[in-house]
Design a protein around this motif. Structure first.
Motif, short mmCIF file in Angstrom:
data_model
loop_
_atom_site.label_atom_id
_atom_site.label_comp_id
_atom_site.label_asym_id
_atom_site.label_seq_id
_atom_site.Cartn_x
_atom_site.Cartn_y
_atom_site.Cartn_z
N ALA A 198 -0.74 6.44 -1.49
CA ALA A 198 -0.66 4.98 -1.64
C ALA A 198 0.79 4.51 -1.50
CB ALA A 198 -1.23 4.56 -2.98
N PHE A 199 0.97 3.40 -0.79
CA PHE A 199 2.28 2.86 -0.46
C PHE A 199 2.35 1.38 -0.77
CE2 PHE A 199 1.16 6.32 2.30
CZ PHE A 199 2.31 7.08 2.43
N VAL A 200 3.52 0.91 -1.17
CA VAL A 200 3.79 -0.52 -1.25
C VAL A 200 4.39 -0.89 0.11
CG1 VAL A 200 5.14 -2.32 -2.38
CG2 VAL A 200 4.20 -0.44 -3.74
N VAL A 201 3.79 -1.88 0.77
CA VAL A 201 4.22 -2.25 2.13
C VAL A 201 4.56 -3.73 2.17
CG1 VAL A 201 3.53 -2.40 4.55
CG2 VAL A 201 2.80 -0.44 3.18
N ALA A 202 5.82 -4.01 2.44
CA ALA A 202 6.23 -5.40 2.63
C ALA A 202 5.73 -5.89 3.98
CB ALA A 202 7.75 -5.52 2.55
N VAL A 203 5.16 -7.09 3.99
CA VAL A 203 4.73 -7.72 5.24
C VAL A 203 5.47 -9.05 5.36
CG1 VAL A 203 2.49 -6.57 5.43
CG2 VAL A 203 2.65 -8.69 4.18
N THR A 204 5.90 -9.36 6.58
CA THR A 204 6.71 -10.56 6.78
C THR A 204 6.04 -11.59 7.67
OG1 THR A 204 7.85 -9.52 8.64
CG2 THR A 204 8.87 -9.28 6.46
N GLY A 205 4.95 -11.23 8.30
CA GLY A 205 4.33 -12.12 9.27
C GLY A 205 3.17 -12.92 8.70
N ASP A 206 2.43 -13.51 9.62
CA ASP A 206 1.26 -14.32 9.32
C ASP A 206 0.07 -13.40 9.11
OD1 ASP A 206 -0.40 -16.55 9.04
OD2 ASP A 206 -0.82 -16.61 11.19
N CYS A 207 -0.49 -13.41 7.91
CA CYS A 207 -1.61 -12.53 7.57
C CYS A 207 -2.91 -13.33 7.49
CB CYS A 207 -1.36 -11.85 6.23
SG CYS A 207 0.10 -10.80 6.22
N ARG A 208 -3.92 -12.80 8.16
CA ARG A 208 -5.25 -13.41 8.12
C ARG A 208 -6.26 -12.28 7.97
NH1 ARG A 208 -4.25 -18.53 9.22
NH2 ARG A 208 -2.73 -19.11 10.81
N GLN A 260 7.35 7.11 1.90
CA GLN A 260 7.10 7.93 0.73
C GLN A 260 6.06 7.21 -0.14
OE1 GLN A 260 8.60 11.00 0.14
NE2 GLN A 260 9.34 10.70 2.23
N PRO A 261 4.96 7.87 -0.50
CA PRO A 261 3.96 7.20 -1.33
C PRO A 261 4.45 7.02 -2.77
CG PRO A 261 3.38 9.50 -1.01
CD PRO A 261 4.59 9.25 -0.17
N PHE A 262 3.96 5.98 -3.43
CA PHE A 262 4.28 5.82 -4.85
C PHE A 262 3.35 6.65 -5.71
CE2 PHE A 262 1.34 2.28 -4.14
CZ PHE A 262 0.45 2.41 -5.20
N THR A 263 2.21 7.06 -5.15
CA THR A 263 1.31 7.97 -5.85
C THR A 263 0.39 8.65 -4.84
OG1 THR A 263 -0.14 8.21 -7.79
CG2 THR A 263 -0.64 6.39 -6.31
N VAL A 264 -0.18 9.75 -5.28
CA VAL A 264 -1.25 10.42 -4.54
C VAL A 264 -2.46 10.36 -5.46
CG1 VAL A 264 -2.07 12.59 -3.55
CG2 VAL A 264 0.33 11.91 -3.28
N ALA A 265 -3.50 9.69 -5.01
CA ALA A 265 -4.70 9.48 -5.82
C ALA A 265 -5.83 10.37 -5.31
CB ALA A 265 -5.12 8.02 -5.74
N GLU A 266 -6.50 11.03 -6.24
CA GLU A 266 -7.62 11.88 -5.86
C GLU A 266 -8.91 11.22 -6.34
OE1 GLU A 266 -8.62 16.61 -5.60
OE2 GLU A 266 -7.26 15.93 -7.16
N PHE A 267 -9.73 10.80 -5.39
CA PHE A 267 -11.00 10.13 -5.67
C PHE A 267 -12.11 11.19 -5.69
CE2 PHE A 267 -8.34 6.84 -4.04
CZ PHE A 267 -8.81 5.64 -4.54
N PHE A 268 -12.95 11.14 -6.72
CA PHE A 268 -14.08 12.05 -6.83
C PHE A 268 -15.39 11.28 -6.81
CE2 PHE A 268 -10.83 14.86 -8.45
CZ PHE A 268 -11.24 16.11 -8.03
N PRO A 269 -16.46 11.90 -6.31
CA PRO A 269 -17.76 11.24 -6.36
C PRO A 269 -18.33 11.22 -7.78
CG PRO A 269 -17.96 13.39 -5.30
CD PRO A 269 -16.50 13.16 -5.55
#
Length: 177
Positions: free
Chosen positions: A123-133, A96-105
């Protein structure tokens, strides 16, 4: 009956530019976070990228949703593309997104601006648990506290209205902004 290409190359660069001129394009954005054992956000991941104007700015993970691609699959693909295959994102089966953002030019229509196109982003908040590069065109990845992320977002150090997304994400997970 013609076969549908679901590999992502369903539009040439020219066709994509033409579509951007005529249609809103669907995107997903992910604010990568680290959480403690109680599920409280302890750090926010910000990517450092060069923009098309030659400037450097911080951004969140994001990109287009491809034809015939599920939202969850698009999130996984973009997190792994930007943070590496060992990022191990924890995306719910039914995100479930925390918001829906509308981008305009055109600047000023909404807080979100993309000079290339009219785009709609979930847009989503995503927990990551691994090694990020950092991968692809990301120059670096910084893990900052939620307070530091809010400060960076307020100071305008984030490109493409990503600061607004970060502030909204922090509010969504219970941090004052």
């Amino acid at each position: 009956m013609t076969e549908v290409d679901t590999t992502g190359a369903w539009l040439s660069r020219e066709d994509l530019d033409n579509a951007r001129d005529r249609l809103p394009i669907l995107y997903v954005h992910a604010i990568p976070v680290r959480v403690d054992d109680r599920g409280v956000v302890t750090h926010v991941g910000l990517l450092l990228r060069a923009d098309s104007d030659g400037g450097i700015g911080q951004e969140v993970v994001g990109g287009r949703v491809l034809y015939h691609e599920r939202i969850r699959d698009a999130l996984v693909r973009h997190v792994e593309s930007d943070l590496g295959p060992m990022a191990l994102p924890r995306i719910p089966l039914s995100p479930q997104p925390f918001t829906v953002a509308e981008f305009f030019p055109t600047p000023g229509v909404t807080p979100f601006h993309d000079p290339r196109q009219h785009a709609v982003s979930m847009a989503f908040v995503v927990a990551v648990t691994g090694d990020c590069r950092p991968q692809q065109d990301a120059l670096d990845l910084s893990w900052v506290t939620p307070e530091e992320a809010a400060s960076i977002a307020v100071r305008g150090e984030m490109s493409g209205s990503h600061g607004v997304l970060v502030r909204q994400a922090l509010a969504h997970v219970g941090f004052p902004v």
